[in-house]
Enzyme design. Sequence first.
Site, PDB file in Angstrom:
ATOM      1  N   GLY A 210      63.569  95.139 -23.002  1.00  0.00           N
ATOM      2  CA  GLY A 210      62.118  95.092 -23.053  1.00  0.00           C
ATOM      3  C   GLY A 210      61.621  94.869 -24.463  1.00  0.00           C
ATOM      4  O   GLY A 210      62.303  94.270 -25.298  1.00  0.00           O
ATOM      5  N   ILE A 211      60.425  95.367 -24.730  1.00  0.00           N
ATOM      6  CA  ILE A 211      59.810  95.202 -26.040  1.00  0.00           C
ATOM      7  C   ILE A 211      59.871  96.519 -26.801  1.00  0.00           C
ATOM      8  O   ILE A 211      59.991  97.586 -26.205  1.00  0.00           O
ATOM      9  CB  ILE A 211      58.345  94.731 -25.897  1.00  0.00           C
ATOM     10  N   GLY A 212      59.837  96.447 -28.121  1.00  0.00           N
ATOM     11  CA  GLY A 212      59.788  97.661 -28.916  1.00  0.00           C
ATOM     12  C   GLY A 212      60.946  97.775 -29.885  1.00  0.00           C
ATOM     13  O   GLY A 212      61.759  96.871 -30.054  1.00  0.00           O
ATOM     14  N   ILE A 214      63.624  99.876 -29.910  1.00  0.00           N
ATOM     15  CA  ILE A 214      64.992 100.081 -29.429  1.00  0.00           C
ATOM     16  C   ILE A 214      65.680  98.760 -29.095  1.00  0.00           C
ATOM     17  O   ILE A 214      66.812  98.530 -29.544  1.00  0.00           O
ATOM     18  CB  ILE A 214      65.009 101.062 -28.236  1.00  0.00           C
ATOM     19  N   GLU A 233      63.524  89.844 -17.903  1.00  0.00           N
ATOM     20  CA  GLU A 233      62.163  89.526 -17.475  1.00  0.00           C
ATOM     21  C   GLU A 233      61.311  89.047 -18.642  1.00  0.00           C
ATOM     22  O   GLU A 233      60.374  88.281 -18.472  1.00  0.00           O
ATOM     23  CB  GLU A 233      61.505  90.738 -16.828  1.00  0.00           C
ATOM     24  N   GLY A 331      59.634  96.150 -14.542  1.00  0.00           N
ATOM     25  CA  GLY A 331      60.899  95.666 -13.996  1.00  0.00           C
ATOM     26  C   GLY A 331      62.050  96.626 -14.146  1.00  0.00           C
ATOM     27  O   GLY A 331      63.200  96.253 -13.871  1.00  0.00           O
TER      28      GLY A 331
END
Length: 613
Positions: A210-212, A214, A233, A331
Amino acid sequence: MSITLPPSPDWSKLIKSGSRVFVGGNASVPYALVQHLIDHSAGFSDIEMVHMLTLGDTRWAKEEYRALFKANTFFIGGPVVRKAVDEGRADYTPVFLSEISGLFSDGTLSLDAAMVNVSPPDEFGYCSLGASVDICMSAVRQAKKVIAQINPQVPRTAGHSYIHVSEIHACIEADESLIEVETPPIDSVTERIGQYVSMLVEDGATLQFGIGKIPSATLKYLCNHKDLGIHSEMLTDAIIEPLSSGAITNKKKTFHPGKIVTSFGIGSRKLYDLIDANPHIEFYPSSYVNKPTNIAKNDNMIAINSALEVDLTGQVVADSLGYDFYSGIGGQVDFVSGASISKGGKPIIALPSTAKNETVSRITPCISEGAGVVTSRGNVHYVVTEYGIASLKGKSIRERALELIRVAHPKFRAKLLEDVRQNYWVPHYQAKYPTDIPELGAIQLKKLVIQGETFYMRPLNPADERRLQEFFYSHTKETLRLRYNYDPKQMSREKSCNLVSVDQSSDAALCIVRQEGSRITIHAVGRFYYNPSDNSCEAAFVTRETQQGKGMASRLLNQLIDVAKKRGIARMMAYVRADNKPMIAIFEQANFKRLHSSDPSDVELELNLESDE
């Protein structure tokens, strides 16, 4: 070939009061088109604006437009939408990202219109949805009317991202930048999480993230990997470095080999330029990218997702803080499910161990009141914090609790163990909580490659109770006799618990393990016991028979010597049976000296830790 654009919107012919209108989201919200509707909204009221995450100026959710619009979001993002949801002026609809298109097609959320941001048409009349195909394509296919913002700053992306200009009922032309999201700076906590997650990723794996911070930290530590693939995704700037380094090649993918597969991108202009007309990066609708059975077609699928909290059974809270809805399901469940059934797949939940300046533990005895479970305890294989990797697949409730306490922040571990006794069966002898060996540094896990096989050296901990018991029963009588100087017949769970529940701040106990998926096998154990009366310690080792002669004991001994020296311990002692010549040789290779012994059956050895030798 001359392409004629559709007419400017006559909103009275496209929608009416009470209509349900989809708005394209993520970084590609058609802001000018939304403003055009607002400017021509006389006589309209109660228009339901349906959307995913929307970045930037989500003006339709502002208080001043409450009579005109009612937002209904599948993913809460940004302060304006979040405030509207908190105040009851907007709705949050929880749904798996892979299933949103079904809500449009089956009439559950039938769409009167779809407002989307697209590139100018090519010579054949095809416009691209650019960086946001996700659920936009499904909305375009199902909406009664399609209204587009023709925007030259929308990249033309490969895959299933195109709609023909003839499918558009009305449009405006607006040169408007996509929202840019810069990669956040990586702090020390995130850095350690990224290092641990990267240890779970093997060469040739396919990744979702995902985003961020980590994902950015994880991908940073994957730049030396080989032949990684992407089926995710979303894309962010975090892929640029490993892509440039050659770590991402997509060669080993078993689904869409050679291609990065995604549904939307959020990042800087650098990312949008990367995806523009790039045939190696293909965008597909979320119903395709997020379909668990499609995800599972990728062997060695690694799904990396985050959470707001995880309870001690492994339940994951990801969309709410207590009663306050914070984000959305998105997701996560799609990819956790897909990775869990992928051949060699690994669903990973990665999160900092604390929140609010280390005043709140994100590893909790039970989920907070009002919070909801996004991913069930049965789906999660790994939970990663800055304190290590908790392996949950196939683990009992007791084993899960101990694994998760081990990766919680040290100052919360004692309380978590105390709390878990009130809710789950943890035996009375499970008295000690896990402790770290500070001298090993921030990363307590050390990767070892021994004769072509990958192992890990780390501190022994209470979650190893059953593993140590299995290790004991794997030994031959001869090994047990040489290690214990007699032939012990039993290693009860209680005795095993006592051996793995080590106060690592005074004594030290290390093990070398092999991890195959979620199966962890102990292959060697080394420890020293501290004697404060003369500032000395006593070392001992045992190695699985199949691994003897490969240097595992030497590696453990050298690490323990280093720990003992850093603690200022004066001497390290060892007592070995005289007929255990291989073990004596290991100690002597580490510069231990034999001392005089009155018992010829035993050899006493000493290493002066204060010597410069």
